[in-house]
Design an enzyme around this catalytic site. Structure first.
Site, PDB file in Angstrom:
ATOM      1  N   ASP A  12      27.921  34.467  35.377  1.00 22.72           N
ATOM      2  CA  ASP A  12      27.774  35.904  35.605  1.00 22.72           C
ATOM      3  C   ASP A  12      26.303  36.313  35.587  1.00 22.72           C
ATOM      4  O   ASP A  12      25.840  37.063  34.712  1.00 22.72           O
ATOM      5  CB  ASP A  12      28.565  36.684  34.547  1.00 22.72           C
ATOM      6  CG  ASP A  12      30.065  36.484  34.712  1.00 22.72           C
ATOM      7  OD1 ASP A  12      30.503  36.253  35.858  1.00 22.72           O
ATOM      8  OD2 ASP A  12      30.794  36.560  33.710  1.00 22.72           O
ATOM      9  N   ASP A  61      36.770  35.287  40.361  1.00 22.06           N
ATOM     10  CA  ASP A  61      37.285  36.371  39.516  1.00 22.06           C
ATOM     11  C   ASP A  61      36.863  37.728  40.083  1.00 22.06           C
ATOM     12  O   ASP A  61      35.926  38.359  39.587  1.00 22.06           O
ATOM     13  CB  ASP A  61      36.756  36.183  38.090  1.00 22.06           C
ATOM     14  CG  ASP A  61      37.363  37.163  37.108  1.00 22.06           C
ATOM     15  OD1 ASP A  61      38.451  37.695  37.391  1.00 22.06           O
ATOM     16  OD2 ASP A  61      36.737  37.385  36.046  1.00 22.06           O
ATOM     17  N   LEU A  62      37.592  38.183  41.102  1.00 21.17           N
ATOM     18  CA  LEU A  62      37.233  39.441  41.774  1.00 21.17           C
ATOM     19  C   LEU A  62      38.077  40.621  41.305  1.00 21.17           C
ATOM     20  O   LEU A  62      37.771  41.760  41.645  1.00 21.17           O
ATOM     21  CB  LEU A  62      37.374  39.276  43.294  1.00 21.17           C
ATOM     22  CG  LEU A  62      36.498  38.187  43.919  1.00 21.17           C
ATOM     23  CD1 LEU A  62      36.648  38.200  45.433  1.00 21.17           C
ATOM     24  CD2 LEU A  62      35.044  38.350  43.526  1.00 21.17           C
ATOM     25  N   LYS A  63      39.138  40.357  40.587  1.00 23.05           N
ATOM     26  CA  LYS A  63      39.990  41.429  40.040  1.00 23.05           C
ATOM     27  C   LYS A  63      40.333  42.470  41.115  1.00 23.05           C
ATOM     28  O   LYS A  63      40.108  43.669  40.964  1.00 23.05           O
ATOM     29  CB  LYS A  63      39.321  42.105  38.840  1.00 23.05           C
ATOM     30  CG  LYS A  63      39.055  41.154  37.673  1.00 23.05           C
ATOM     31  CD  LYS A  63      38.432  41.910  36.514  1.00 23.05           C
ATOM     32  CE  LYS A  63      38.227  41.006  35.298  1.00 23.05           C
ATOM     33  NZ  LYS A  63      37.123  40.027  35.509  1.00 23.05           N
ATOM     34  N   HIS A  65      42.000  45.157  43.429  1.00 18.81           N
ATOM     35  CA  HIS A  65      42.888  46.282  43.122  1.00 18.81           C
ATOM     36  C   HIS A  65      42.703  47.330  44.220  1.00 18.81           C
ATOM     37  O   HIS A  65      41.701  48.045  44.256  1.00 18.81           O
ATOM     38  CB  HIS A  65      42.521  46.881  41.761  1.00 18.81           C
ATOM     39  CG  HIS A  65      43.506  47.894  41.257  1.00 18.81           C
ATOM     40  ND1 HIS A  65      43.519  48.322  39.964  1.00 18.81           N
ATOM     41  CD2 HIS A  65      44.514  48.569  41.873  1.00 18.81           C
ATOM     42  CE1 HIS A  65      44.481  49.221  39.790  1.00 18.81           C
ATOM     43  NE2 HIS A  65      45.094  49.388  40.950  1.00 18.81           N
ATOM     44  N   ASP A  66      43.663  47.403  45.137  1.00 17.90           N
ATOM     45  CA  ASP A  66      43.577  48.334  46.264  1.00 17.90           C
ATOM     46  C   ASP A  66      44.983  48.474  46.844  1.00 17.90           C
ATOM     47  O   ASP A  66      45.946  47.968  46.270  1.00 17.90           O
ATOM     48  CB  ASP A  66      42.578  47.814  47.304  1.00 17.90           C
ATOM     49  CG  ASP A  66      41.855  48.931  48.036  1.00 17.90           C
ATOM     50  OD1 ASP A  66      42.541  49.860  48.527  1.00 17.90           O
ATOM     51  OD2 ASP A  66      40.607  48.891  48.123  1.00 17.90           O
ATOM     52  N   ILE A  67      45.094  49.129  47.980  1.00 18.28           N
ATOM     53  CA  ILE A  67      46.406  49.244  48.600  1.00 18.28           C
ATOM     54  C   ILE A  67      46.876  47.848  49.029  1.00 18.28           C
ATOM     55  O   ILE A  67      46.057  46.947  49.252  1.00 18.28           O
ATOM     56  CB  ILE A  67      46.390  50.215  49.789  1.00 18.28           C
ATOM     57  CG1 ILE A  67      45.479  49.695  50.908  1.00 18.28           C
ATOM     58  CG2 ILE A  67      45.959  51.613  49.347  1.00 18.28           C
ATOM     59  CD1 ILE A  67      45.567  50.530  52.178  1.00 18.28           C
ATOM     60  N   PRO A  68      48.190  47.621  49.126  1.00 21.49           N
ATOM     61  CA  PRO A  68      48.702  46.272  49.379  1.00 21.49           C
ATOM     62  C   PRO A  68      48.092  45.577  50.597  1.00 21.49           C
ATOM     63  O   PRO A  68      47.730  44.393  50.517  1.00 21.49           O
ATOM     64  CB  PRO A  68      50.203  46.498  49.549  1.00 21.49           C
ATOM     65  CG  PRO A  68      50.486  47.687  48.686  1.00 21.49           C
ATOM     66  CD  PRO A  68      49.286  48.582  48.847  1.00 21.49           C
ATOM     67  N   ARG A 180      34.810  32.940  21.950  1.00 24.64           N
ATOM     68  CA  ARG A 180      33.527  32.777  21.281  1.00 24.64           C
ATOM     69  C   ARG A 180      33.630  31.615  20.295  1.00 24.64           C
ATOM     70  O   ARG A 180      34.332  31.722  19.288  1.00 24.64           O
ATOM     71  CB  ARG A 180      33.124  34.060  20.532  1.00 24.64           C
ATOM     72  CG  ARG A 180      32.685  35.194  21.441  1.00 24.64           C
ATOM     73  CD  ARG A 180      31.374  34.859  22.148  1.00 24.64           C
ATOM     74  NE  ARG A 180      30.945  35.925  23.048  1.00 24.64           N
ATOM     75  CZ  ARG A 180      31.277  36.021  24.325  1.00 24.64           C
ATOM     76  NH1 ARG A 180      32.101  35.133  24.861  1.00 24.64           N
ATOM     77  NH2 ARG A 180      30.798  36.990  25.075  1.00 24.64           N
ATOM     78  N   GLN A 190      32.899  42.276  24.199  1.00 20.70           N
ATOM     79  CA  GLN A 190      34.328  41.985  24.126  1.00 20.70           C
ATOM     80  C   GLN A 190      34.843  42.244  22.707  1.00 20.70           C
ATOM     81  O   GLN A 190      34.195  41.872  21.726  1.00 20.70           O
ATOM     82  CB  GLN A 190      34.603  40.541  24.555  1.00 20.70           C
ATOM     83  CG  GLN A 190      34.093  40.273  25.973  1.00 20.70           C
ATOM     84  CD  GLN A 190      34.543  38.963  26.517  1.00 20.70           C
ATOM     85  OE1 GLN A 190      35.691  38.802  26.904  1.00 20.70           O
ATOM     86  NE2 GLN A 190      33.660  37.990  26.553  1.00 20.70           N
TER      87      GLN A 190
END
Length: 232
Positions: A12, A61-63, A65-68, A180, A190
């Protein structure tokens, strides 16, 4: 198919040269590589291809989240360009979105993992956005939604792993961030963290570890130390 590593290192960072250097060191130590939103927005698929050593296990790891329809297209594009081993979507996107993601991944090797509740959130954070149930209740609710959509697995905090494993059974994959090692300095941003061995004992299949590896004086040595602890 070769077994995927238990540990994925979170690359990251935004600097492409630094990411490439870290990826080479950590892949050589025997861990997989996770590229997330920060890196992907800066460098895209081409950056991932440049930074990732050939054949290194890849967790994208883009996570999403939008319309289908948009998520279906994004999953298809990610698989076409990078063919990651794992790709994340937000379980809170709803049944239709999750089903669309799985449709796009059908026939590929890519496993779709549903993010439940981020490890940076606790009960007070959920309350602030109108989610009144405790974190663990929301984790279970979202996992059940994902199960109905036939997701391959889920992302959850290590402190939620035992309950989630008891709820969903052994088959779905659990990829667990918020790790950790006991020798790491602090938990950063976190809030729900455990050591690598604790998380595996509670039912995690794979672990995501970021700063304890990438900010170590010797990232490869830190990765080997974690793997040795798990082996013991």
């Amino acid at each position: 198919m070769t077994a995927l590593p238990k540990v994925f290192a979170a690359i990251d960072v935004r600097d492409l040269d630094r990411a490439t250097e870290l990826a080479a060191q950590l892949a050589a130590a025997g861990v997989g590589l996770k590229f997330g939103l920060e890196f992907f927005v800066a460098h895209g698929a081409a950056g991932v291809e440049r930074a990732r050593p050939a054949g290194a296990p890849l967790f994208l790891d883009l996570k999403l989240h939008d319309i289908p329809a948009t998520v279906e297209g994004a999953v298809a594009s990610a698989i076409e360009t990078l063919e990651p081993d794992f790709l994340t979507v937000h379980s809170s996107g709803g049944p239709a979105m999750l089903t669309a993601a799985m449709k796009a991944a059908r026939g590929s090797r890519t496993k779709i993992l549903g993010v439940t509740v981020l490890t940076s959130l606790d009960d007070s954070d959920l309350d602030a956005v109108g989610q009144k149930a405790p974190v663990l209740d929301q984790v279970v609710r979202l996992a059940r939604t994902g199960l109905h959509a036939e997701l391959d697995g889920f992302i959850c905090a290590p402190t939620d792993a035992a309950t989630l494993r008891a709820t969903i059974g052994r088959a779905p994959i659990l990829m667990v961030p918020g790790i950790r090692p006991a020798w790491a300095a602090d938990a950063g941003d976190q809030k729900r963290v455990l050591t690598p061995a604790q998380a595996i004992a509670l039912g995690a299949d794979h672990l995501v570890i970021g700063r304890p590896l990438t900010q170590a004086a010797d990232p490869a040595a830190a990765a080997r130390k974690v793997l040795a602890e798990l082996a013991a």
